[in-house]
Every structure is written in structure tokens, then in C-alpha cells.
Design a protein around this motif. Structure first.
Motif, mmCIF file in Angstrom:
data_model
loop_
_atom_site.group_PDB
_atom_site.id
_atom_site.type_symbol
_atom_site.label_atom_id
_atom_site.label_comp_id
_atom_site.label_asym_id
_atom_site.label_seq_id
_atom_site.Cartn_x
_atom_site.Cartn_y
_atom_site.Cartn_z
ATOM 1 N N ALA A 192 38.495 24.319 37.926
ATOM 2 C CA ALA A 192 37.561 23.659 38.842
ATOM 3 C C ALA A 192 38.305 22.783 39.843
ATOM 4 C CB ALA A 192 36.549 22.827 38.054
ATOM 5 N N GLU A 193 39.213 21.964 39.368
ATOM 6 C CA GLU A 193 39.956 21.066 40.254
ATOM 7 C C GLU A 193 40.891 21.841 41.179
ATOM 8 O OE1 GLU A 193 41.191 17.445 41.941
ATOM 9 O OE2 GLU A 193 39.502 17.865 40.627
ATOM 10 N N ALA B 26 26.931 23.070 30.595
ATOM 11 C CA ALA B 26 26.238 23.787 29.521
ATOM 12 C C ALA B 26 26.646 25.251 29.465
ATOM 13 C CB ALA B 26 24.729 23.665 29.704
ATOM 14 N N ILE B 27 26.873 25.864 30.623
ATOM 15 C CA ILE B 27 27.245 27.289 30.629
ATOM 16 C C ILE B 27 28.539 27.520 29.857
ATOM 17 C CG2 ILE B 27 28.481 27.236 32.828
ATOM 18 C CD1 ILE B 27 27.305 30.031 33.402
ATOM 19 N N ARG C 187 36.438 34.242 48.700
ATOM 20 C CA ARG C 187 36.359 35.161 47.567
ATOM 21 C C ARG C 187 37.390 34.772 46.513
ATOM 22 N NH1 ARG C 187 38.716 40.012 48.892
ATOM 23 N NH2 ARG C 187 40.173 39.951 47.179
ATOM 24 N N VAL C 188 36.917 34.642 45.292
ATOM 25 C CA VAL C 188 37.796 34.339 44.167
ATOM 26 C C VAL C 188 37.526 35.385 43.092
ATOM 27 C CG1 VAL C 188 38.450 32.660 42.401
ATOM 28 C CG2 VAL C 188 37.718 31.857 44.661
ATOM 29 N N ASP C 189 38.522 36.187 42.776
ATOM 30 C CA ASP C 189 38.406 37.169 41.699
ATOM 31 C C ASP C 189 38.706 36.475 40.374
ATOM 32 O OD1 ASP C 189 37.889 39.323 43.444
ATOM 33 O OD2 ASP C 189 40.033 39.552 43.839
ATOM 34 N N VAL C 190 37.911 36.785 39.362
ATOM 35 C CA VAL C 190 38.071 36.163 38.045
ATOM 36 C C VAL C 190 38.278 37.248 37.001
ATOM 37 C CG1 VAL C 190 36.972 34.750 36.264
ATOM 38 C CG2 VAL C 190 36.644 34.185 38.676
ATOM 39 N N SER D 218 33.316 32.234 36.334
ATOM 40 C CA SER D 218 32.651 33.085 37.322
ATOM 41 C C SER D 218 31.676 32.262 38.157
ATOM 42 C CB SER D 218 31.927 34.238 36.626
ATOM 43 O OG SER D 218 32.876 35.100 36.026
ATOM 44 N N GLY D 219 31.016 31.296 37.523
ATOM 45 C CA GLY D 219 30.132 30.400 38.258
ATOM 46 C C GLY D 219 30.890 29.552 39.265
#
Length: 172
Positions: free
Chosen positions: A92-93, A47-48, A68-71, A59-60
Motif C-alpha cells: 500500500a505504501e 476487513a478484506i 495499471r498494476v498487475d498483481v 488486487s483492491g
């Protein structure tokens, strides 16, 4: 599938060839069910993503990653829903695979608009050595990108780092 397997189990000792055929039939049914589930999942997105767009959705994902993952998402305006969905699932994958296999301690996701469409880069500082092989997860991502004539490019030398790029053509 369960019925085929129970029948195969009962024939295993006395009719091994019949049992093999039932197991093969159950295997084929399993593969078909997995393909149906994948097709269904392609049509579902969080939904987001619909409500707040790609930046918020990615970001979610990054917030739930074990490292840590910078977006960075710089699109100006939202791309078509199909492009957003494909970009989301590719990230995501890729983050899931990175967490399982790469040994990375940091990563980044960058999404930009270029003259052809949307470019998604997922980078990590892990051990590298990722390959696209038929039937594998990365091959599935390439197939997903190809549904809109997109391409997936992987650069993952042994020793790292890894960069996965998805080029997703679209018009606004």
C-alpha cells in the motif's frame, strides 16, 4: 499541543525564549502523537485482508492505483496474519509513493512463497532515484518488515526502473 501553541503565540513578542520552549514542547508532543498513530495503524488492517486474504486485498489496492498494476500472489496457503498485514502495508505504501513520485506508467506486485517465507516485489517503470533515508516512508517500511526479522531491499537507479523487495520470514 494546541494549548502549548496558543501559549507560545501569546509570548512570542514579549518572551521569545519562553515561546521557543513552548513550540519545542508542542513539536515533541506532535512527534509522540505521530509515533502513537503509526503504532496503532500497524495493528489495523482492512476487513478484506482478514476475510479474503492477501490476493484480494492487494488486487483492491491495484484497482485503486492511478496506473495499471498487475498483481500475482502465489502462496499456496495463507501466511500468518502478521505477515499478511505487513505485506499489505508495504505494498500500500509503496504504491502510494509510486503514484506521488515515480512518474510510472505501469507497475506490478508479485508475492511468492520461498523456503524462508514470503517475498513481496513491487516494481514500477518510473524515473527511479528512490532512497531509504532515516525518518522517511521507505525507512518506515523497513522498520515494519524488521518487526518480524524481515528485510527490505530497494533497487532504484536514477532513470528507473524501481524494484522494492520485502523478504518476510515465517512458518506455516
Amino acid at each position: 499541543m494546541a494549548v502549548d501553541l496558543v501559549r507560545a503565540q501569546s509570548k512570542f513578542d514579549n518572551e521569545p525564549e519562553a515561546a521557543r520552549m513552548l513550540i519545542a514542547q508542542a513539536h515533541a508532543g506532535t512527534k509522540a502523537a505521530i509515533a502513537e498513530l503509526r503504532n496503532l495503524a500497524r495493528g489495523i488492517h482492512p476487513a478484506i485482508l482478514s476475510d479474503r486474504g492477501l490476493d484480494a486485498a492487494l488486487s483492491g489496492l491495484a484497482a485503486r492505483a492511478p496506473i495499471r498494476v498487475d498483481v500475482s500472489v502465489e502462496l499456496g496457503e495463507r501466511p500468518p496474519a502478521a505477515v499478511e498485514s505487513i505485506a499489505y502495508f508495504i505494498v500500500a505504501e509503496t504504491l502510494t509513493n509510486m503514484a506521488k513520485h515515480s512518474g510510472a506508467t505501469e507497475a506490478s506486485v508479485t508475492v511468492v512463497r520461498d523456503h524462508r517465507g514470503v517475498v513481496v516485489d513491487v516494481w514500477d517503470n518510473g524515473i527511479g532515484g528512490a532512497v531509504v533515508c532515516p525518518g522517511g516512508g521507505l525507512s518506515g517500511l523497513a522498520d515494519r518488515a524488521a518487526t518480524i526479522d524481515g528485510v527490505l531491499v530497494l533497487h532504484s537507479p536514477v532513470g528507473g526502473p524501481t524494484l522494492l523487495r520485502a523478504e518476510l520470514p515465517c512458518e506455516w
